[in-house]
Design an enzyme around this catalytic site. Sequence first.
Site, PDB file in Angstrom:
ATOM      1  N   THR A  70     -45.766  40.687 -17.357  1.00  0.00           N
ATOM      2  CA  THR A  70     -44.346  40.353 -17.814  1.00  0.00           C
ATOM      3  C   THR A  70     -43.895  38.942 -17.263  1.00  0.00           C
ATOM      4  O   THR A  70     -44.566  38.236 -16.531  1.00  0.00           O
ATOM      5  CB  THR A  70     -43.431  41.095 -16.720  1.00  0.00           C
ATOM      6  OG1 THR A  70     -43.506  40.943 -15.310  1.00  0.00           O
ATOM      7  CG2 THR A  70     -43.848  42.683 -16.963  1.00  0.00           C
ATOM      8  N   ARG A 224     -32.453  39.994 -18.225  1.00  0.00           N
ATOM      9  CA  ARG A 224     -32.447  41.135 -17.398  1.00  0.00           C
ATOM     10  C   ARG A 224     -31.079  41.717 -17.328  1.00  0.00           C
ATOM     11  O   ARG A 224     -29.980  40.977 -17.386  1.00  0.00           O
ATOM     12  CB  ARG A 224     -32.921  40.784 -15.814  1.00  0.00           C
ATOM     13  CG  ARG A 224     -34.295  40.427 -15.675  1.00  0.00           C
ATOM     14  CD  ARG A 224     -35.033  41.592 -15.767  1.00  0.00           C
ATOM     15  NE  ARG A 224     -36.358  41.694 -15.460  1.00  0.00           N
ATOM     16  CZ  ARG A 224     -37.598  41.231 -16.437  1.00  0.00           C
ATOM     17  NH1 ARG A 224     -37.204  41.203 -17.611  1.00  0.00           N
ATOM     18  NH2 ARG A 224     -38.686  41.367 -15.943  1.00  0.00           N
ATOM     19  N   ASP A 247     -30.940  44.690 -24.905  1.00  0.00           N
ATOM     20  CA  ASP A 247     -32.215  45.385 -24.817  1.00  0.00           C
ATOM     21  C   ASP A 247     -32.342  45.544 -23.407  1.00  0.00           C
ATOM     22  O   ASP A 247     -33.231  46.337 -22.970  1.00  0.00           O
ATOM     23  CB  ASP A 247     -33.341  44.383 -25.188  1.00  0.00           C
ATOM     24  CG  ASP A 247     -34.439  44.991 -25.125  1.00  0.00           C
ATOM     25  OD1 ASP A 247     -34.767  46.082 -25.701  1.00  0.00           O
ATOM     26  OD2 ASP A 247     -35.576  44.300 -24.494  1.00  0.00           O
ATOM     27  N   GLU A 252     -30.247  50.009 -15.222  1.00  0.00           N
ATOM     28  CA  GLU A 252     -31.421  50.387 -16.159  1.00  0.00           C
ATOM     29  C   GLU A 252     -32.346  51.473 -15.345  1.00  0.00           C
ATOM     30  O   GLU A 252     -32.930  51.126 -14.536  1.00  0.00           O
ATOM     31  CB  GLU A 252     -32.149  49.137 -16.479  1.00  0.00           C
ATOM     32  CG  GLU A 252     -33.284  49.033 -17.463  1.00  0.00           C
ATOM     33  CD  GLU A 252     -33.622  47.998 -18.118  1.00  0.00           C
ATOM     34  OE1 GLU A 252     -34.923  48.052 -18.090  1.00  0.00           O
ATOM     35  OE2 GLU A 252     -32.842  47.105 -18.426  1.00  0.00           O
ATOM     36  N   HIS A 271     -35.135  48.436 -23.584  1.00  0.00           N
ATOM     37  CA  HIS A 271     -35.937  47.366 -23.109  1.00  0.00           C
ATOM     38  C   HIS A 271     -37.229  47.345 -23.648  1.00  0.00           C
ATOM     39  O   HIS A 271     -38.093  47.418 -23.083  1.00  0.00           O
ATOM     40  CB  HIS A 271     -36.020  47.526 -21.574  1.00  0.00           C
ATOM     41  CG  HIS A 271     -36.610  46.403 -20.870  1.00  0.00           C
ATOM     42  ND1 HIS A 271     -36.208  46.079 -19.237  1.00  0.00           N
ATOM     43  CD2 HIS A 271     -37.188  45.328 -21.137  1.00  0.00           C
ATOM     44  CE1 HIS A 271     -36.843  45.000 -19.089  1.00  0.00           C
ATOM     45  NE2 HIS A 271     -37.271  44.552 -20.044  1.00  0.00           N
ATOM     46  N   GLY A 274     -40.697  43.324 -25.155  1.00  0.00           N
ATOM     47  CA  GLY A 274     -41.946  43.165 -24.983  1.00  0.00           C
ATOM     48  C   GLY A 274     -43.113  43.876 -25.414  1.00  0.00           C
ATOM     49  O   GLY A 274     -44.181  43.793 -26.143  1.00  0.00           O
TER      50      GLY A 274
END
Length: 307
Positions: A70, A224, A247, A252, A271, A274
């Site tokens: 990440t 974030r 996103d 979360e 999210h 990625g």
Amino acid sequence: MTRYLLPYPTDQIGGLPEAFAAVLWDGVTPPPPQDVLDGVEFFCLPYLTGGAGLSLLPRLPSLRVVQTLTAGVDDVLPHLPAGVSCCNARGLHDASTAELAATLILASLRGIPQSVRRQDAGQWQQKFHPSLADRTVLIVGYGSIGAALEARLLPFECGVVRVARSARNAPLGQVHALDELPVLLPAADVVVLLVPLSEQSRGLAGKEFLGRMKDGALLVNVARGAVVDTGALLAELESGRLRAALDVTDPEPLPTGHPLWHAPNVLITPHVGGPSSAFLPRALRLLRSQLLLDLAGEPLANVVVSG
């Protein structure tokens, strides 16, 4: 003794010496026995496993390096043992995250969520929507992902304004400092958040920040969730003054029934900046490069914390 604990088999990573040996752990199956873990020096955290790898860190007494897949490591650093280096995955998610950010911008401006809902209801409604052409996009957090996003936006004939922690010159023009945001925000039609989460950036997009955005502007968060003050954003959405494409959220995962789900003029994706088909080949390239550097005794790339 095996020094490497990896989420992918070595033949999939490729390009490593024939004698290279590693233990495979995907973060889902039970971890290797403790006598194996005792020798692990380099641990690549598995991706999208709910933080399973973090619980293993105290069981790795020989650990030197934690490699993440990440870009953000805010969830890892509180668990990092003393004296252990942490390397992030800078560059790995540039293409995928930039692509999603561009998608969220275009979908939100052109009213795609509303069109999908009308399609479900069998309704044909033709109307004008804002175009990205001739708009000004403010990228807050102009790193490698920000540069990748700019490259994807420019063919749409929009203007791009760049902001990073400190001012500098970039290949495509000036990068403004964060403290210039009060002047820059009122002129932006779209504001994209790409800053890492830190104590300085937590709640960055709060009441004052959002209040400086122009009426009808679009806030896009692919950073974030906690970079945005959720309460302040909800107030702006419910007033109808701003729009948002998120996103990431705070909290979360976003709980069922949370008011963000049903706020007006908001598009939410879970999210997924990625995880796309772009992830694996870039993850394998990054991991291969880091392993070869480590085997050669060379300094690793993307060091966030030096042990």
